[in-house]
Design an enzyme around this catalytic site. Structure first.
Site, short mmCIF file in Angstrom:
data_model
loop_
_atom_site.label_atom_id
_atom_site.label_comp_id
_atom_site.label_asym_id
_atom_site.label_seq_id
_atom_site.Cartn_x
_atom_site.Cartn_y
_atom_site.Cartn_z
N THR A 171 0.84 -1.19 0.00
CA THR A 171 0.00 0.00 0.00
C THR A 171 0.88 1.25 0.00
O THR A 171 2.09 1.15 -0.17
CB THR A 171 -1.03 -0.05 1.16
N LYS A 173 3.44 1.51 -3.85
CA LYS A 173 2.82 0.75 -4.94
C LYS A 173 3.59 0.84 -6.27
O LYS A 173 3.45 -0.02 -7.12
CB LYS A 173 1.37 1.22 -5.17
N ASN A 199 -0.46 -3.63 -6.07
CA ASN A 199 -0.87 -3.71 -4.66
C ASN A 199 -0.88 -5.14 -4.12
O ASN A 199 -1.14 -5.35 -2.94
CB ASN A 199 -2.24 -3.05 -4.45
N ASP A 233 -7.03 -3.27 -7.04
CA ASP A 233 -7.89 -2.17 -6.59
C ASP A 233 -9.06 -1.91 -7.55
O ASP A 233 -10.22 -1.85 -7.13
CB ASP A 233 -7.09 -0.88 -6.44
N ALA A 282 -8.58 12.29 -10.72
CA ALA A 282 -7.65 11.68 -11.67
C ALA A 282 -6.33 11.32 -10.98
O ALA A 282 -5.26 11.46 -11.56
CB ALA A 282 -7.41 12.63 -12.85
N ALA A 297 -6.15 6.26 -7.56
CA ALA A 297 -7.37 5.46 -7.43
C ALA A 297 -8.19 5.52 -8.71
O ALA A 297 -8.69 4.50 -9.21
CB ALA A 297 -8.19 5.94 -6.24
N ARG A 346 -10.15 18.56 -11.39
CA ARG A 346 -9.73 19.95 -11.22
C ARG A 346 -8.63 20.28 -12.23
O ARG A 346 -8.67 21.30 -12.89
CB ARG A 346 -9.21 20.10 -9.78
N THR A 347 -7.67 19.37 -12.37
CA THR A 347 -6.58 19.55 -13.34
C THR A 347 -6.86 18.67 -14.56
O THR A 347 -6.71 17.45 -14.50
CB THR A 347 -5.22 19.15 -12.70
N GLY A 375 -17.89 3.18 0.06
CA GLY A 375 -16.48 2.95 -0.27
C GLY A 375 -15.84 1.74 0.39
O GLY A 375 -14.91 1.15 -0.17
#
Ligand code: ATR
Length: 281
Positions: A63, A67, A88, A103, A131, A134, A155-156, A245
């Site tokens: 983890t 990774k 992982n 994952d 982005a 995960a 956002r980016t 989650g």
């Protein structure tokens, strides 16, 4: 035979993985242990990993923050993990160390546990929010599963463009700003929040407004502390279905355990049990 598994990472003292895997061992009727092997940031990572490998354990999880760092130390890397650029889960195949990434596949399995006919609707429209690492894993697994309409809002924008580059030819991905995604929320059947926004202690925060979400849609948040994030509260209020989650945690572990033992352990009520454990924290 006694199975021996471990987890490496930092910090991992409060990891839920030992609880999950020890439960899997019992469910599968196997003897074994799953131990935490924290590797300090100042430690000699390569030497610590080599030592673990010399102990001839059967497999280990990796983890944050290791990774990527683990990859050059392995003999082989599964194509999906290679594509994601992170490992992982490592398995000992008769002395050969092979890396996987469970994952994203775990996430898709968790969604399928909530929506059993999920794979019959591969053209439904999916919105991925975020982005980071995960999102990268989930995007690749969704694409690999055969979903064909996966948009990314971040956002980016450049980071979202990079992830979209991982998609296969048949997958259509539009890149949106968070504002654009909020405006077009009504277009999506599945909305997946992959950032840490809304995580404790910032429980009042939500990455975007769900305003136009359809009541037939499902809203999913990979944050599980708290279990019901602000985004999920909003989704519930707007009449959409919600997906927690913590289930991703269970299913990525289920797939890792399957890689190690060839046994797919049923999750049964572990979902509720883990929910209670998390609520008690
Ligand atoms: P992980 O590897 O756990 O997914 P990460 O790589 O730090 O975490 O990725 C975090 C993601 O959450 C990024 O997409 C980040 O947006 P940027 O690409 O613009 O940096 C997003 N994120 C984190 N905090 C955010 C915030 N307050 N508002 C919007 N996006 C945020």
């Amino acid at each position: 035979m006694d199975y021996r598994f471990a987890l490496i990472g930092y910090p991992i003292k409060h990891s839920l993985s030992p609880w999950i895997h020890e439960r899997f061992l019992r469910k599968a009727g196997l003897q074994g242990t799953y131990t935490i092997r924290e590797i300090d940031l100042e430690a000699d990572f390569e030497q610590q990993v080599k030592q673990l490998m010399e102990e001839k354990i059967d497999g280990f999880n990796v983890t944050v923050p290791y990774k990527q760092k683990i990859m050059p130390l392995l003999d082989e890397i599964d194509p999906l993990a290679k594509k994601i650029g992170a490992v992982n889960t490592v398995t000992n195949e008769n002395g050969k160390w092979v890396g996987y990434n469970t994952d994203g596949v775990g996430y898709v399995r968790s969604l399928e546990s909530k929506l059993p006919d999920l794979l019959q609707h591969l053209s439904q429209r999916i919105l991925l929010i975020g982005a980071g690492g995960a999102a990268r894993g989930i995007y690749s697994a969704l694409d690999h599963t055969g979903f064909t309409a996966i948009d990314i809002a971040n956002r980016t924008k450049e980071k979202a463009v990079e992830i979209a580059g991982l998609g296969s030819e048949s997958t259509v991905t539009n890149i949106l700003s968070l504002q654009e995604a909020a405006e077009r929320m009504g277009d999506y059947d599945v909305i997946i929040q992959t950032t840490s926004v809304g995580m404790k202690p910032n429980v009042g925060k939500s990455i975007l407004e769900l305003g136009h979400v359809k009541p037939t849609s499902i809203v999913s948040d990979i944050v599980y502390q708290p279990l019901v994030t602000k985004l999920l509260q909003d989704a519930r209020q707007l009449g959409a279905s919600i997906h927690f989650g913590h289930t991703m945690l269970l299913y990525q572990a289920q797939y890792a355990f399957e890689i190690w033992t060839n046994i797919k352990v049923p999750i049964d009520n572990m979902d509720d049990e883990l929910q209670l454990t998390l609520e008690g924290r």
